[in-house]
Every structure is written in C-alpha cells, then in structure tokens.
Design a protein around this motif. Structure first.
Motif, mmCIF file in Angstrom:
data_model
loop_
_atom_site.group_PDB
_atom_site.id
_atom_site.type_symbol
_atom_site.label_atom_id
_atom_site.label_comp_id
_atom_site.label_asym_id
_atom_site.label_seq_id
_atom_site.Cartn_x
_atom_site.Cartn_y
_atom_site.Cartn_z
ATOM 1 N N ILE A 7 1.647 1.169 -5.714
ATOM 2 C CA ILE A 7 1.897 0.915 -4.294
ATOM 3 C C ILE A 7 2.559 -0.448 -4.105
ATOM 4 O O ILE A 7 3.519 -0.589 -3.342
ATOM 5 C CB ILE A 7 0.588 1.017 -3.495
ATOM 6 C CG1 ILE A 7 0.069 2.457 -3.514
ATOM 7 C CG2 ILE A 7 0.781 0.539 -2.062
ATOM 8 C CD1 ILE A 7 -1.347 2.613 -3.028
ATOM 9 N N ASP A 8 2.063 -1.454 -4.826
ATOM 10 C CA ASP A 8 2.635 -2.799 -4.729
ATOM 11 C C ASP A 8 4.110 -2.816 -5.116
ATOM 12 O O ASP A 8 4.947 -3.365 -4.400
ATOM 13 C CB ASP A 8 1.877 -3.776 -5.621
ATOM 14 C CG ASP A 8 0.525 -4.153 -5.060
ATOM 15 O OD1 ASP A 8 0.301 -3.977 -3.850
ATOM 16 O OD2 ASP A 8 -0.312 -4.627 -5.855
ATOM 17 N N SER A 9 4.429 -2.230 -6.264
ATOM 18 C CA SER A 9 5.818 -2.264 -6.721
ATOM 19 C C SER A 9 6.715 -1.383 -5.858
ATOM 20 O O SER A 9 7.886 -1.706 -5.661
ATOM 21 C CB SER A 9 5.917 -1.886 -8.201
ATOM 22 O OG SER A 9 5.363 -0.631 -8.426
ATOM 23 N N ALA A 10 6.185 -0.304 -5.301
ATOM 24 C CA ALA A 10 6.981 0.535 -4.403
ATOM 25 C C ALA A 10 7.312 -0.225 -3.120
ATOM 26 O O ALA A 10 8.451 -0.176 -2.644
ATOM 27 C CB ALA A 10 6.233 1.830 -4.085
ATOM 28 N N ALA A 11 6.340 -0.941 -2.577
ATOM 29 C CA ALA A 11 6.586 -1.727 -1.360
ATOM 30 C C ALA A 11 7.607 -2.828 -1.623
ATOM 31 O O ALA A 11 8.484 -3.087 -0.794
ATOM 32 C CB ALA A 11 5.286 -2.313 -0.842
ATOM 33 N N ALA A 12 7.519 -3.475 -2.781
ATOM 34 C CA ALA A 12 8.481 -4.535 -3.116
ATOM 35 C C ALA A 12 9.883 -3.960 -3.307
ATOM 36 O O ALA A 12 10.864 -4.549 -2.844
ATOM 37 C CB ALA A 12 8.030 -5.258 -4.374
ATOM 38 N N SER A 13 9.987 -2.815 -3.957
ATOM 39 C CA SER A 13 11.293 -2.204 -4.191
ATOM 40 C C SER A 13 11.942 -1.744 -2.895
ATOM 41 O O SER A 13 13.154 -1.912 -2.692
ATOM 42 C CB SER A 13 11.158 -1.015 -5.138
ATOM 43 O OG SER A 13 10.709 -1.426 -6.394
ATOM 44 N N ILE A 14 11.156 -1.159 -2.021
ATOM 45 C CA ILE A 14 11.736 -0.666 -0.770
ATOM 46 C C ILE A 14 12.113 -1.832 0.141
ATOM 47 O O ILE A 14 13.101 -1.757 0.871
ATOM 48 C CB ILE A 14 10.791 0.347 -0.090
ATOM 49 C CG1 ILE A 14 11.613 1.345 0.700
ATOM 50 C CG2 ILE A 14 9.776 -0.296 0.787
ATOM 51 C CD1 ILE A 14 10.925 2.638 0.962
#
Length: 89
Positions: free
Chosen positions: A74-81
């Motif tokens: 979830i953390d890396s998805a939020a950062a990528s988006i």
C-alpha cells in the motif's frame, strides 16, 4: 474521495482497509473535484499485491505493487501513484 475495495483470494482486515484509505486519501489534495479510488487486494504465491486506480476528471492513474507485506504494498502504491500525478500535472 470515494473508495471501492475489492479482495481477490484474500480476506483483509478492517485495519488494512483504514490504512489504505488514509494513505490514498492524502492524494485527494491534488484534485479540485471529487475523485474515485478503486483499491484491489490480492495474494499470489505468498506475495501481497495492492492495485490502486484513481479516476478524476476523465484522467486515470493506475499502479500495482507487489511485496511481502500488504502494508508495504500500500505504501509503495501510494508513492508511485503520487509520482504519476505530479508528473502529469
């Protein structure tokens, strides 16, 4: 921001849903109008997958992250988006 959660081959707790809502909800500051967020949780061979799709004003932002921990996904998805949104603005 309106949220839609989908679970594939996994049952996630309410804590994970609230965590995802908090992390992805912070991205709402980039948009002037109401946006839709579709978050899909799934697992495959012991890896946790978090897919996030944001729709705002006809634009779609989509990212999928695979890690060994759902919170990290979830953390890396939020950062990528967030990176995608900043790049496109």
């Amino acid at each position: 921001m309106r949220f839609t959660f989908t679970e594939k081959r996994i049952q996630v707790s309410e804590d994970i849903r609230q965590y995802a809502e908090k992390k992805v909800g912070k991205l709402d500051r980039f948009f002037k109008t109401e946006s839709d967020a579709a978050i899909t949780f799934s697992t495959e061979r012991g890896r946790f997958i978090a897919e996030v799709t944001l729709r705002n004003n006809g634009m779609f932002y989509r990212v999928s992250e695979v890690t060994g921990d759902m919170y990290a996904s979830i953390d890396s998805a939020a950062a990528s988006i967030e990176r995608q949104i900043r790049k496109n603005k």
